[in-house]
Structures are given as structure tokens and as C-alpha cells.
Design a protein around this motif. Sequence first.
Motif, PDB file in Angstrom:
ATOM      1  N   TYR A 261       2.820  -0.410   5.229  1.00 43.27           N
ATOM      2  CA  TYR A 261       2.363   0.545   6.240  1.00 43.27           C
ATOM      3  C   TYR A 261       3.557   1.154   6.991  1.00 43.27           C
ATOM      4  N   GLN A 262       4.583   0.360   7.220  1.00 39.71           N
ATOM      5  CA  GLN A 262       5.794   0.900   7.835  1.00 39.71           C
ATOM      6  C   GLN A 262       6.430   1.934   6.903  1.00 39.71           C
ATOM      7  N   HIS A 263       6.418   1.643   5.610  1.00 38.28           N
ATOM      8  CA  HIS A 263       6.949   2.578   4.619  1.00 38.28           C
ATOM      9  C   HIS A 263       6.169   3.900   4.663  1.00 38.28           C
ATOM     10  N   LEU A 264       4.844   3.787   4.761  1.00 39.08           N
ATOM     11  CA  LEU A 264       4.026   5.000   4.829  1.00 39.08           C
ATOM     12  C   LEU A 264       4.236   5.745   6.149  1.00 39.08           C
ATOM     13  N   ALA A 265       4.383   4.996   7.238  1.00 37.42           N
ATOM     14  CA  ALA A 265       4.632   5.635   8.534  1.00 37.42           C
ATOM     15  C   ALA A 265       5.943   6.421   8.507  1.00 37.42           C
ATOM     16  N   GLN A 266       6.918   5.901   7.772  1.00 37.30           N
ATOM     17  CA  GLN A 266       8.192   6.609   7.644  1.00 37.30           C
ATOM     18  C   GLN A 266       8.015   7.947   6.924  1.00 37.30           C
ATOM     19  N   GLN A 267       6.959   8.035   6.128  1.00 33.53           N
ATOM     20  CA  GLN A 267       6.691   9.278   5.401  1.00 33.53           C
ATOM     21  C   GLN A 267       5.730  10.198   6.163  1.00 33.53           C
TER      22      GLN A 267
END
Length: 743
Positions: free
Chosen positions: A529-535
Motif C-alpha cells: 500500500y505504501q508502494h501504491l501511495a507513492q504512485q
Amino acid sequence: MKILRLPLFICLFTTLILSAQTKQITLNEIWDGTFSTKRMDVLHSMKNGQQYSVLNFDRNTRSTSIDIYDYKTLKKIKTLVNSSSINELNYFTDYTFSQDESKIILATNEESIYRRSTLGNYYVFDTNDKSITLISENRIQEPTFSPDGTKVAYGFENNLYIKDLITGGTTQITFDGEKNKIINGITDWVYEEEFAFVRAFEWNADSNKIAFIRFDETDVPEFSMDIYGTGLYQTQQVFKYPKAGEKNAVVSLHIYHLDTNKTIPVDVEKAYSDFYIPRIKWTNNPDILSAQYMNRHQNELDLWLINAETNTSNLALAEKDDAYISVTDNLTFLEDNSFIWTSEKDGYNHIYHYSKDGELINQVTKGNWEVTNYYGYNEKSNRIFYQSVENGSINRDVYSIKLNGRNKTRLTKSEGTNNASFSADFSYFINTFSSATTPPEYTLNSASSGNLIKSIKDNDVLSKKLSDYKTSKKEFSTINVNGNDLNMWMIKPADFDASKQYPLLMYQYSGPGSQQVANRWNNSNDYWYQHLAQQGYIIACVDGRGTGFKGAKFKKVTQNELGKYEVEDQIEAAKQLGALPYIDASRIGIWGWSYGGFMSSNALFKGNDVFKMAIAVAPVTSWRFYDTIYTERYMTTPQENPSGYDDNSPINHVNKLKGDYLLIHGSADDNVHLQNTMRLAEALIQADKPFEWAVYPDDNHSIYGGNTRLHLYKKMTTFINSKLGDKREKSKVNEVKKAEIKG
């Protein structure tokens, strides 16, 4: 010159700090161990109460050891056993002490059968003379010491055996075991999965009797799975799996008497003929066995006390519920054979004290909150130790309380998730604490006051490592949906700008009694989810009606209608979130695994005006395909409740699909069978609905191993980017994909 250099230095230092905090979390890092946490493995409190043992692994020598530590100093006192000094085995993966701790069962070559069951080779190590004894040449199940430490009972090929450690002889005590027909002393598939135990035999205190459950699977329908492997022809795994409404194994209780070498069947006067025996346990009296019997609907639970010498039985306790009763693991017999019990009978899970005859002495804990773990009772201090959600349903704290319900003490101080491992004499406990902002830390605490004595282990290195990454805070709140305040967390991009609009991805599981909104440290999904938030995504999770730790009424509202109220809550929550000025209501997605996949499918189909896309991993698509114990607990049988099964089956709502749908399953899922995905796929095809799907060969319900999990999440990330990603951000997405491929 000095005046000029100072701003330049500050500028360079600031630049370094900013660059250090902008590293991107990659998918590869999530699953290559970059963010793994330090743990304490297989901790056992020694009976003296002043020491504990830990299983340690030495990477340099590839050996394992059992090391003894002192609670007070936390210093290692000695190594009890090290595999490097034992010629017979290179390593061991687990250990179990005899009651007097003079002998240890060491496990090696363990191989998983299902979720909890294993086959392995097991040795008995004698700590006095350092001798080692192989229990059986065969790979066996559940070897268990007799209380006097002179024998080991175990299961092999559906029969029970006893190894005499003094004579070296082995006695077979059951003889009718046969694959897919009769099992003695080891649970069948559905008991293992849903009642959460494998060993269905118990020694009495005098080591002269063994009680065991026998499973007659003869009439249970078989399920088969193709295993493709690497050979020219596939093989098949065939096992007994009772689907909702079908025949269960016929269970019976037996007691084997070592003195006479005879097995006596046990019968009690039940009010129902189709039943389960989810727990057996000997009392402190070596002749009195307790057994929990439950009707097939699981809304009646009886505790029977059985005299093994006279073969007579007494009903000590009977509970009934309009919906269902959860089996308790917390039955504790005190010295006077009165007992401690946990129950939801007042609407919340609490602790009760009963006399040996089943008369209620008192309700120990009370309140509009749940006891979530029971740690034990200390006769010396007359105190019970437990975990609860008294400090909010997303938190966990450890408490002690007198047996009479007085003098309650909160033993943990930090807000988050606390879990205790007590010393045998309840003088100390090792607390495992974590929160959404603090990775797991292990501390030694006083059991009387809860005060910190020493820090044992922390994950400061991980915290420091994460400080280099661009991460976002997990924000906890509640959202009022359909008249209920539901727990929610949300993760926004680190550079969140409230004047912009972001796509929203919702995650949920939603199964009865479950919880996903909890104040605890990250798991792999959180890093994703952090990875997606970065996007540029906002991620949210809402625990709707039917989830746990907010009382029985809130949890059991879904009875007979799995997938109705839970889906309504997710759809309404999505509508409310979509109305926020910073969320793009045209780009809302939802995903889930297992029960969560069932939910995300229904949410997309029934909420086709709200959700643009959904991902369903290993979903149940009709409760008709799932097992008896779980399904009938919440739905009764399909013969009794056909509309409850069919009205909320995604298969029957495929014609409503408008958005984008990704369906994923493992072909060797023994739990939620691939049949679920195949039947849904066929329904989608016949409805002429486009969808994407993937089947992972020979993977079980967890879909992992080798490169599998990374491949799965890359696929899901690509799907999310292609369906929810802003077209204006395509170049950014492509750059991220290139970085992933390169990584």
C-alpha cells in the motif's frame, strides 16, 4: 567567506536529508526480506519460572540450538542442545519438552500436509545423558510425551502408537486406520481447518490412559485436485472434503487403558445425533475427561465430564445461542477442579468461573468490550491474566484480575497491540508490542505491576532503514455507515495535496469475527500500500458489520446472509469516500483475498455504479462449494437456507458487471477450491462479460513460493495502474514499471 559557506552547508545538508527520505519502496524489496522484522522464535518458559528457552539458528554453521536465558538478566545461561553436536541430525525446526523438562522432542524433515498438519522425523533428546532416540523410522505426526516422560504417543498412517522410552518397544493401539476412511487420533481436513487443531488425542495425568477421537470418513464425498508438477503426466491429490450440506465424518470418543491394553468407547446422552467433538481435555483428576460436544448448527455447546473408570458422564455446562457459539480454548481446571471458561453469553466475550459441577461462581470480567486472549491463572496470587480491547477495539492490552473479578490491573502501557508470554510462575512476562508506527519490540515486564524491567529486542535498525523511504502515515478513524460507526484506516500519498483528486483502492477481508483495521505493525500488504501511495493512490480499509471485537450483536448480524450486509457497508463506505473532494469517485477499486475475494467480487457486481475495478484472489464464489463446519456455522445448510446461499453468490450477479475484473486462484488450493473460480469464470463467459484472470499452477490458498508472490503482486499492481491510474500519469507509471523490471 564564512557567511557564504554556512547557507551552502545548510543547503547541502537539507538536500541530503530530503533525498534520503524519498527512496521508493519497490515490489522486489517487499518480498526479498528488505523490511523483515526481528523475532523471538519458539519461546518456552521453563517450569522454574526464572528462565526461558529460545530456538536459535546459526547461519554460519547451518545449525539450530535450544538456548536457555535468565528472565532477570536476559543473559544466556547455557545451550541445552545444539544440532552440530548430534550426528543423527543436521538441524531441527521445532522442539517440545517433557513435563519435567529432562527430555526434548526434536523435529526435523518436516513437511506440510495442510494448513497446520505436518509429517516429520522426530527424536527424543535426553538432557541428562545426552542420548538421542529416534521415535520411529517412519515419518509420523504429533509425537507427544506422556506426563511422566517415559512414553511418546504419535500418529502414523491413521493409527495411534506408543513408544516406550525405557524398553524401546512400540505398541500399536488402533488398527483400523485407512486413508480416506478411518482416522484415529488425528483430525480430518475440516476439523484441522475450522476447529484449528491436529492432535486429537490426550494423555491423562497418570500417563495410563489416552483419550482420542476417531473419524469415520467413509461416507464423506471426495475432492480431487490435479497436481501438474514437472512430469509427463499429472498426478491427483484425493481427499475427503465435506461441502456444505454434505455428510461429515462420523466422530466418536474413545479411551485407551494402557494397564489393560483395552479401548473403551465413550457415549454421552446428546440431544442431537449429528455432532462435532471440537475439544477434549483431561481434568486434574486422572480418571475424569472433559469433552466439548456441539450440534451441527453449532448453536449448542455442551461440556461433558466423563469418568473413565466407570464410563459414566455428567453434563457440566450447556450453552445455546440464536446464531452460533465459538469453541473456547480457554478451559482451565483449577486445583479443586472448578474451572475457568470464556463465553459470549452476555453479548461480549468474557471470562467466567464455574464450580466442578458446572454451577456459575461468578463472571470474572464484564463490560462492553471483548477478552481477546486468555493467558492463564496463577493459583498463588489468585489472579487471571488476559488480553482485551478495553482500550479501543483496534488496540490490545494485557491485564490481570482477581478470580473474584476485583482489583483489575492494566499491565501494558503503550497504545497499540500488546501480547504477553508469561513465565511459568507468572512472575514475569515478555511483552511483544507494535503499532502502526512502531515495529515489534520485545520487553521483559513484571507480571505484578507491568513495569518494564529490560528491553530484550527491538527493530530500530528497520525503523532507521525506513526513514530513508518516502512513506505515509496510516490514519485511523471511524466512518458512519448504515447507522454504524465502522473502524477505518487510510493511507494517502506522502505529498498529499487536498486540492487534487486521487484514485482510491479499498481493501477488506470482512469475514465473521475478523479484523483488518488494527493498530499494529506492517505486514507485506502494508508495504504494498505504501508502494501504491507513492504512485499517487489513496488506500483505505473499512471493517464493516460482521467483523470482530465489537460485541456479538455486531458480529452476528450477518447470520444466514453472508455477503449481504458486509457488501452493503463496503458500497456505502465507497460512496462516502468518493464524495470527499480529494477522491476521484470515477476511479474507485476494491480488492480482497479468500473471503475478501468473495466480497470484492460482489462489491463490483452489486456496486457497479461505485466501483470501477476489483481484484479477487482465491475467492469463494458460492458457499455451496465450501466446507461444512465454517459455512454451516453462519449459514446453516443449503437445504435449509437456499436463498441465503444463492442471493449473495457472485455467480448469480455476473450480469451486473460493468467495471474491470481480475480473478486469481491457485490450482492446488485445498481450502477454497479452484472450482470456485472455474464456475465463476464460466458464468462470466456465458454472460459475455470481459474479465482478466490468472491460475497459479500447483499453488495452494496462500499462492507463494519462489518467485510466485512477487509475480502475483506485479500482476495486481499493473492491473490497478491500467484501470485506476490517471492517464496524465502514464509516463510516471511507465517509469515505475521500468524501475521494477530493472530491479
